[in-house]
Design a protein around this motif. Structure first.
Motif, PDB file in Angstrom:
ATOM      1  N   ALA A 170       6.203  -0.659  -4.644  1.00  0.00           N
ATOM      2  CA  ALA A 170       4.882  -0.038  -4.678  1.00  0.00           C
ATOM      3  C   ALA A 170       3.798  -1.099  -4.688  1.00  0.00           C
ATOM      4  CB  ALA A 170       4.754   0.863  -5.904  1.00  0.00           C
ATOM      5  N   ARG A 171       2.930  -1.051  -3.698  1.00  0.00           N
ATOM      6  CA  ARG A 171       1.779  -1.958  -3.662  1.00  0.00           C
ATOM      7  C   ARG A 171       0.661  -1.372  -4.515  1.00  0.00           C
ATOM      8  NH1 ARG A 171      -0.994  -4.359   1.899  1.00  0.00           N
ATOM      9  NH2 ARG A 171      -2.473  -5.778   0.869  1.00  0.00           N
ATOM     10  N   ASP A 172      -0.113  -2.230  -5.156  1.00  0.00           N
ATOM     11  CA  ASP A 172      -1.159  -1.732  -6.057  1.00  0.00           C
ATOM     12  C   ASP A 172      -2.174  -0.881  -5.300  1.00  0.00           C
ATOM     13  OD1 ASP A 172      -3.817  -3.647  -5.671  1.00  0.00           O
ATOM     14  OD2 ASP A 172      -1.950  -4.697  -5.227  1.00  0.00           O
ATOM     15  N   ARG A 173      -2.905  -0.083  -6.047  1.00  0.00           N
ATOM     16  CA  ARG A 173      -3.732   0.988  -5.486  1.00  0.00           C
ATOM     17  C   ARG A 173      -4.703   0.513  -4.408  1.00  0.00           C
ATOM     18  NH1 ARG A 173      -8.414   3.020  -7.550  1.00  0.00           N
ATOM     19  NH2 ARG A 173      -8.115   1.757  -9.411  1.00  0.00           N
ATOM     20  N   PRO A 178       0.042  -8.474  -1.736  1.00  0.00           N
ATOM     21  CA  PRO A 178       0.840  -7.968  -0.620  1.00  0.00           C
ATOM     22  C   PRO A 178       2.252  -7.553  -1.039  1.00  0.00           C
ATOM     23  CG  PRO A 178       0.852 -10.357  -0.603  1.00  0.00           C
ATOM     24  CD  PRO A 178      -0.032  -9.942  -1.749  1.00  0.00           C
ATOM     25  N   VAL A 179       2.844  -6.668  -0.268  1.00  0.00           N
ATOM     26  CA  VAL A 179       4.266  -6.339  -0.376  1.00  0.00           C
ATOM     27  C   VAL A 179       4.835  -6.281   1.033  1.00  0.00           C
ATOM     28  CG1 VAL A 179       6.014  -4.706  -1.151  1.00  0.00           C
ATOM     29  CG2 VAL A 179       3.937  -5.022  -2.507  1.00  0.00           C
ATOM     30  N   LYS A 205       9.939  -6.280   8.836  1.00  0.00           N
ATOM     31  CA  LYS A 205      10.029  -4.853   9.173  1.00  0.00           C
ATOM     32  C   LYS A 205       8.698  -4.153   8.976  1.00  0.00           C
ATOM     33  CE  LYS A 205      12.726  -0.674   8.726  1.00  0.00           C
ATOM     34  NZ  LYS A 205      14.069  -0.140   8.419  1.00  0.00           N
ATOM     35  N   LYS A 206       8.072  -4.305   7.794  1.00  0.00           N
ATOM     36  CA  LYS A 206       6.779  -3.669   7.576  1.00  0.00           C
ATOM     37  C   LYS A 206       6.066  -4.284   6.388  1.00  0.00           C
ATOM     38  CE  LYS A 206       6.020   0.217   5.655  1.00  0.00           C
ATOM     39  NZ  LYS A 206       5.815   1.651   5.474  1.00  0.00           N
ATOM     40  N   GLU A 207       4.759  -4.089   6.351  1.00  0.00           N
ATOM     41  CA  GLU A 207       3.939  -4.474   5.211  1.00  0.00           C
ATOM     42  C   GLU A 207       3.375  -3.191   4.613  1.00  0.00           C
ATOM     43  OE1 GLU A 207       0.490  -7.743   4.106  1.00  0.00           O
ATOM     44  OE2 GLU A 207       0.600  -6.989   6.150  1.00  0.00           O
ATOM     45  N   LEU A 208       3.559  -3.001   3.323  1.00  0.00           N
ATOM     46  CA  LEU A 208       3.069  -1.792   2.671  1.00  0.00           C
ATOM     47  C   LEU A 208       1.551  -1.766   2.660  1.00  0.00           C
ATOM     48  CD1 LEU A 208       6.059  -1.722   1.754  1.00  0.00           C
ATOM     49  CD2 LEU A 208       5.270  -0.842  -0.436  1.00  0.00           C
ATOM     50  N   GLY A 209       0.979  -0.581   2.782  1.00  0.00           N
ATOM     51  CA  GLY A 209      -0.456  -0.414   2.677  1.00  0.00           C
ATOM     52  C   GLY A 209      -0.874  -0.236   1.229  1.00  0.00           C
TER      53      GLY A 209
END
Length: 474
Positions: A170-173, A178-179, A205-209
């Motif tokens: 979980a990326r912060d709000r 980054p995650v 693969k992906k970067e969390l929003g």
């Protein structure tokens, strides 16, 4: 600050977990930990103090005994973690990166709801990772609990939560940190620094929003909570804290620093700075900035000192500031042939207290330098970070800008309207502040990176960047 690395694999993941976590060692200085889960053995954990030693020698014996297909690891600048928690949601491990500004309020909220106690750390503080876990436990699912915690916490909170079947990332709000998620055959990894999985065979693969929550298993990555549209990622990641090989929001750290140096040179061209013999960067974070400056200006890049790192790779490793300053001084070794009689321009990532850079400048003069011009790669730091513990000072009063402003204004706590004038590079107050800092630190000249130039160099929309430490805007 801190960093983390997680692995979900069909096979034993300890090797990847160990080296992936180690690649985050530049982000924390006090504690490190690993937790693994094996289908047969269950959870296993190791936590060590890394104040006097690096990550790898502390854990090299642990990893010979640990085994698991799931694992999370962290480097922390503050609390011991990861934690293993048992609740109505089941047994899980959790690690976090962030800062909770309303911990007292949240603690009493939980007490009023029949939460019985928290363990105190040394100094009487509550472990923020434990507090985060307690908030998650207030809901019926992990996804709901994580989102609930993110909504209540003032500050920021990025986390990994590992169950016996997978890992919630979980990326912060507001996406301040980054995650990243990487993938290879039969495995996925989760990390703070995007470069950390490259040598382990993973591909991006992906970067969390911002605020996004994903559930990661060896086979898949499932988004269980969609990202928010608003973002405030920390700009200081590109200036200093991020590792050069990392990329955030598709912008390379090394390239951003190079572009910052280029913009500093372009701005100096309008001032007519002439007669420089060399451009140098304070190692290591100032190097890419200096190369960008040198290539744009045509002034040769050189290394008038080199850093001795085998025993003290980071000047901020000790917790006592006087020792940090001493080590910072000891580890730079001069090359007199590149210093003596030279006029040099020196680029550092920032000026916080000014102690180390003053020592470096005096050291260059003692080694025969004729002039030392200084160009910090970011604007003057006026506010301490209240989101991520990024500012390397305990209070705003320690910042050299605040000390100088108080001296010029004759007041201990200037009102916002006064501070605004000192943050505007086109005012007389700003010029007076720079001249006072220049004299105090004994620089031949001093010009900070302008905020507008720095944002242009990084190349990300200003509305997505957190610039609080420079302009106080949230």
């Amino acid at each position: 600050m801190g960093g983390f690395f997680g692995v979900a694999s069909k096979h034993d993941c300890v090797f990847d977990l160990f080296y992936g976590t180690d690649y985050h060692s530049h982000l924390g200085t006090r504690r490190a930990g690993l937790v693994v889960h094996d289908h047969k053995k269950g959870f296993d954990r190791a936590i060590h103090n890394i104040e006097s030693s690096n990550f790898r020698p502390k854990f090299d014996k642990d990893i010979l005994k640990m085994k698991g297909q799931l694992g999370i690891g962290c480097i922390s600048d503050y609390e011991p973690q990861p934690l293993i928690v048992r609740s109505h949601l089941g047994t899980y491990a959790i690690t976090t990166v962030g800062k909770i500004n309303n911990s007292e309020e949240l603690m009493w909220k939980l007490f009023s709801g029949a939460h019985s106690h928290f363990l105190e750390m040394s100094g009487g503080d509550i472990n923020p990772t434990e507090l985060t876990a307690a908030l998650i436990n207030q809901r019926d699912t992990f996804a709901e609990g994580i989102r609930y915690a993110q909504e209540l916490i003032r500050g920021s909170m990025t986390m990994m939560v590992m169950t016996d079947e997978g890992i919630y990332a979980a990326r912060d709000r507001l996406g301040r940190t980054p995650v990243e998620i990487g993938v290879k055959e039969d495995a996925h990894c989760i990390c703070f620094e995007s470069f950390s999985f490259l040598n382990l065979g993973y591909q991006h693969k992906k970067e969390l929003g911002p605020g996004e929550i994903c559930y990661v298993t060896p086979e898949s990555v499932e988004t269980v909570a969609k990202p928010h549209s608003r973002m405030r990622i920390c700009t200081f990641l590109w200036i200093y804290y991020g590792f050069p090989a990392s990329t955030y929001e598709e912008m390379s750290v090394e390239y951003a620093r190079y572009m910052c140096g280029k913009h500093l040179a372009m701005r100096d061209r309008t001032r007519g700075l002439e007669g420089l013999d060399i451009v140098a960067g304070v190692p290591d974070s100032g190097v890419a900035h200096a190369i960008g400056y040198a290539n744009e200006s045509g002034v040769p890049y050189a290394r008038p000192f080199v850093k001795y790192t085998p025993t003290w790779p980071r000047s901020f490793m000790p917790t006592i500031q006087s020792r940090r300053d001493l080590i910072a001084k000891m580890k730079l070794v001069p090359i007199r042939e590149l210093i003596e009689g030279r006029s040099m321009l020196l680029i550092d990532d920032s000026i916080v207290r000014g102690t180390q850079l003053r020592e470096t400048t005096e050291y260059l003069y003692r080694s025969g330098a004729r002039e030392v011009h200084v160009r910090p790669a970011c604007p003057p730091l006026v506010f301490g970070c209240k989101y991520l513990n990024f500012s390397r000072s305990r209070s705003e009063g320690e910042l050299i800008t605040r000390r100088v402003i108080e001296k010029l204004e004759g007041t201990v706590d200037p009102v916002p309207s006064v501070l605004n004038r000192y943050m505007d590079p086109d005012t007389e107050e700003y010029a007076a502040m720079l001249d006072e800092i220049r004299k105090e630190l004994n620089f031949s000249s001093l010009h900070y990176h302008r905020l507008d130039d720095m944002i242009e160099a990084i190349g990300i929309s200003p509305c997505k960047l957190c610039t609080y430490c420079w302009n106080g805007r949230e």
